[in-house]
Scaffold this motif. Structure first.
Motif, PDB file in Angstrom:
ATOM      1  N   ASP A 349       0.808  -1.218   0.000  1.00 23.79           N
ATOM      2  CA  ASP A 349       0.000   0.000   0.000  1.00 23.79           C
ATOM      3  C   ASP A 349       0.840   1.267   0.000  1.00 23.79           C
ATOM      4  OD1 ASP A 349      -2.293  -1.486  -0.029  1.00 23.79           O
ATOM      5  OD2 ASP A 349      -2.710  -1.297   2.117  1.00 23.79           O
ATOM      6  N   ARG A 350       2.135   1.160   0.322  1.00 26.34           N
ATOM      7  CA  ARG A 350       3.017   2.336   0.293  1.00 26.34           C
ATOM      8  C   ARG A 350       3.482   2.669  -1.114  1.00 26.34           C
ATOM      9  NH1 ARG A 350       7.982   0.633   2.877  1.00 26.34           N
ATOM     10  NH2 ARG A 350       8.648   2.794   2.641  1.00 26.34           N
ATOM     11  N   ILE A 351       3.276   1.794  -2.075  1.00 23.39           N
ATOM     12  CA  ILE A 351       3.923   1.900  -3.383  1.00 23.39           C
ATOM     13  C   ILE A 351       2.896   2.157  -4.479  1.00 23.39           C
ATOM     14  CG2 ILE A 351       5.465   0.722  -5.001  1.00 23.39           C
ATOM     15  CD1 ILE A 351       6.182  -1.166  -2.628  1.00 23.39           C
ATOM     16  N   ARG A 352       3.229   3.075  -5.386  1.00 26.78           N
ATOM     17  CA  ARG A 352       2.421   3.330  -6.577  1.00 26.78           C
ATOM     18  C   ARG A 352       3.346   3.312  -7.799  1.00 26.78           C
ATOM     19  NH1 ARG A 352      -0.371   3.116  -2.782  1.00 26.78           N
ATOM     20  NH2 ARG A 352      -1.979   4.524  -1.990  1.00 26.78           N
ATOM     21  N   LEU A 353       2.898   2.690  -8.878  1.00 28.78           N
ATOM     22  CA  LEU A 353       3.621   2.723 -10.151  1.00 28.78           C
ATOM     23  C   LEU A 353       2.666   3.277 -11.203  1.00 28.78           C
ATOM     24  CD1 LEU A 353       5.492  -0.721 -10.143  1.00 28.78           C
ATOM     25  CD2 LEU A 353       6.400   1.523  -9.528  1.00 28.78           C
TER      26      LEU A 353
END
Length: 486
Positions: A349-353
């Motif tokens: 949930d901390r990561i976005r691409l």
């Protein structure tokens, strides 16, 4: 054969949670060639050591077709009388994979944040068969952030004139994620041994790339590591190297590291810590700049295959990490490198691409504490730079922007890089120090930022450092910081 893993992270007994092995119990596991035991010689708040002891059964090891790979032991008696029960080898690597399966994947149900955090570690393998000697151990472990002490073991201490044996006493010290440390060992122990105890099938390529995610593609010895891990099977090694080349196409340019990323120097006994590659030093400098800014929500703009993203995600100070790239293939590679499909939900949930072009305004990028343009601007045609400046500094307006780019003046220090040639085939330009300073000053003045400029890598008194670094801070952010301080 024995391997010990020690941490001084407090509380040190959290190592038991990461390894999913309780410090108060001795646990045993059946292996195809014997039995593995996990025990803790010491376990308190200040220091904890886990030991993996593998008992090899020579009868089990001698049976079956596994012996085909170890040709030097192929004579009949050699199947049963050899050094396998005593010296660390590919057998120890296989034991790591079975006994510490979840730790290798970076998973921890009880301590997910700690599993994603670099902690102080010391690894010792008192007897390691090392074809290539202590120097090779330095060359393969050194670029990964380890301080390496590899002491050759004499053939007979009573007769020093006989020289050294083919074994070393290996100690690795560093601050790394436990998963990274275990994956380094999983790959490199059989590489140093150079004699796998089992037949190498095509699926070993996937195992290698999975365990080498985030570090093997950039390793200066990746060719040697790949060939040895795959038992010198040319077709498999060619396939693996081609797939590693795909990762590098969307990652940092190889020529940047051709000088600084070479084999470390030293006496092989670990008296001097090896010098990290320029790629590693660049990431460390960017992380240091982000820490100094106090940023917690960070954009990696033009993230490529995700080398920096992996470092950002491993640092729990960053509560939200976003990677963007115009290439969907690059984002796929980044997701693979980060192992998004295997991360615990809280970490994922901390990561976005996001797919995004830096020459167009993107509302999703507004409101972040910091953004990084690491080895990105030189890939744009100069007429498109104003569009990037408007999209990043004018529209997105992060509080801090960290920019790195090659210093073209330093290129004369790279052998084989002739006059007029850039460090990477996709570079559209490379700036001198004066040109970079002028661009940074104009951008800062136009968009309301203050800037500092420094270098990354060894400084040459004539041509400067190989990489240029600028940290631009929004004047609005500076004002808010001053008011908070008062």
């Amino acid at each position: 054969m024995l391997l010990t893993l020690t941490t001084t992270h407090r509380p040190a007994t959290d190592l038991g949670h990461l390894l999913v092995k309780h410090p108060d119990r001795v646990q045993s596991f059946d292996l195809p060639a014997g039995t593995a035991h996990v025990l803790y010689p010491e376990a308190d708040e200040a220091r904890c050591t886990a030991a993996l002891l593998v008992e090899v059964d020579p009868l089990k090891l001698g049976n079956g077709r596994r012996r085909q790979a170890a040709t030097q032991d192929s004579f009949t008696l050699g199947q049963y009388v050899n050094d396998r029960p005593y010296a660390a080898s590919s057998l120890l690597s296989s034991a790591l994979a079975k006994v510490f399966r979840s730790a290798l994947r970076g998973e921890s149900r009880d301590r997910p944040e700690l599993a994603a955090t670099a902690i102080p570690l010391e690894v010792r393998v008192p007897v390691l068969r090392c074809r290539g000697g202590a120097d090779l151990a330095m060359r393969v472990f050194g670029p990964l952030g380890w301080a390496v002490a590899a002491t050759p073991i004499p053939l007979d201490e009573a007769y020093p004139e006989w020289g050294d044996s083919r074994y070393v006493d290996l100690t690795l010290t560093g601050t790394l994620r436990l998963a990274d440390a275990l994956n380094h060992l999983y790959v490199l122990l059989p590489v140093l041994d150079d004699a796998k105890h089992y037949w190498v099938a095509p699926d070993e390529v996937d195992k290698l790339l999975r365990a080498g995610a985030g570090w093997l593609a950039d390793h200066p010895e990746r060719g040697l590591i790949t060939r040895r891990y795959l038992a010198h099977r040319r077709a498999l090694a060619g396939t693996a190297l081609a797939r590693l080349a795909e990762l590098r196409l969307t990652d940092e340019p190889a020529a940047d590291d051709s000088v600084e990323g070479g084999p470390a120097t030293g006496d092989g006994a670990g008296s001097e810590a090896p010098r990290a590659s320029l790629a590693v030093r660049r990431r460390e400098a960017v992380l240091a700049a982000l820490h100094a800014s106090g940023a917690s929500r960070v954009l990696d703009l033009g993230c490529g295959g995700g080398a920096l993203l992996a470092a950002l995600v491993a640092d729990r100070r960053f509560t939200e990490v976003v990677g963007t790239d115009v290439s969907s293939q690059a984002l796929t590679l980044a997701a693979r490198r980060l192992r998004l499909d295997r991360l615990p939900e809280r970490q994922r949930d901390r990561i976005r691409l996001w797919q995004s072009a830096l020459t167009y305004r993107d509302d999703r990028l507004r409101g972040y504490d910091a953004a990084v343009l690491m080895e990105v601007v030189e890939h744009l045609d100069p007429p498109r730079l104003p569009a990037l400046e408007d999209a990043v500094f004018g529209h997105a307006r992060p509080g801090t922007v960290v920019v790195t780019t090659p210093n073209v003046e330093y290129n004369v220090r790279y052998e084989g890089l002739g006059a007029g040639r850039f460090r990477h085939a996709d570079h559209r330009f490379e700036w001198t120090r004066a040109e970079f300073a002028a661009w940074v000053d104009r951008v800062a003045t136009t968009h309301g930022y203050t800037a500092t400029i420094s270098g990354i890598g060894d400084h040459d008194p004539e041509v400067g450092a190989p990489t240029q670094l600028a940290v631009l801070t929004s004047t609005e952010t500076s004002t808010r910081t001053e008011e908070t301080t008062r």
